[in-house]
Write a protein that holds these residues in place. Sequence first.
Motif, PDB file in Angstrom:
ATOM      1  N   GLU A 249      43.306  47.627  48.931  1.00  0.00           N
ATOM      2  CA  GLU A 249      42.379  47.266  47.861  1.00  0.00           C
ATOM      3  C   GLU A 249      41.142  48.152  47.954  1.00  0.00           C
ATOM      4  N   SER A 250      40.566  48.420  46.801  1.00  0.00           N
ATOM      5  CA  SER A 250      39.279  49.111  46.753  1.00  0.00           C
ATOM      6  C   SER A 250      38.451  48.525  45.622  1.00  0.00           C
ATOM      7  N   LEU A 251      37.164  48.668  45.684  1.00  0.00           N
ATOM      8  CA  LEU A 251      36.268  48.089  44.696  1.00  0.00           C
ATOM      9  C   LEU A 251      36.125  48.944  43.460  1.00  0.00           C
ATOM     10  N   THR A 252      36.682  50.124  43.431  1.00  0.00           N
ATOM     11  CA  THR A 252      36.552  51.007  42.274  1.00  0.00           C
ATOM     12  C   THR A 252      37.519  50.644  41.183  1.00  0.00           C
TER      13      THR A 252
ATOM     14  N   GLY B 231      47.862  49.754  39.197  1.00  0.00           N
ATOM     15  CA  GLY B 231      46.812  49.673  40.199  1.00  0.00           C
ATOM     16  C   GLY B 231      45.909  48.464  40.076  1.00  0.00           C
ATOM     17  N   GLU B 232      46.298  47.491  39.284  1.00  0.00           N
ATOM     18  CA  GLU B 232      45.485  46.289  39.081  1.00  0.00           C
ATOM     19  C   GLU B 232      46.379  45.055  39.138  1.00  0.00           C
ATOM     20  N   ALA B 233      45.867  43.979  39.742  1.00  0.00           N
ATOM     21  CA  ALA B 233      46.658  42.752  39.885  1.00  0.00           C
ATOM     22  C   ALA B 233      46.819  42.003  38.565  1.00  0.00           C
TER      23      ALA B 233
ATOM     24  N   MET C 129      39.102  44.823  41.000  1.00  0.00           N
ATOM     25  CA  MET C 129      39.511  45.397  42.257  1.00  0.00           C
ATOM     26  C   MET C 129      40.803  46.188  42.043  1.00  0.00           C
ATOM     27  N   SER C 130      40.810  47.401  42.533  1.00  0.00           N
ATOM     28  CA  SER C 130      41.977  48.278  42.381  1.00  0.00           C
ATOM     29  C   SER C 130      42.924  48.122  43.561  1.00  0.00           C
ATOM     30  N   LEU C 131      44.176  48.344  43.288  1.00  0.00           N
ATOM     31  CA  LEU C 131      45.216  48.320  44.311  1.00  0.00           C
ATOM     32  C   LEU C 131      45.918  49.658  44.337  1.00  0.00           C
TER      33      LEU C 131
END
Length: 92
Positions: free
Chosen positions: A89-92, A46-48, A1-3
């Motif tokens: 958050e986005s699923l890409t 962009g990633e946790a 999941m992207s942030l």
Amino acid sequence: MSLRISDAVVWQETGEGISLYHTETGDFRTLNETGSKIWLLVANSGEAQPVASALSREFAGTNATLIKRIVVDVHEFIGTMVEQGLFEESLT
């Protein structure tokens, strides 16, 4: 999941940390040193998980108990930022 940082947030680095202004809610805050590190790492990666890994390496070394605590804390912080509309958050 992207942030990513919400388009509704205006932010800048200051001598006290990261200052945030949410243009839709009018909320203003300044993040402390740790919150600012997380914010900048999210802005760059962009990633946790990479954020949690980077902070674990920096603060915990090889201490497994401390690594687990940091990972939980980072994910909680990010979750709070998402709930408050500061991160998206986005699923890409």
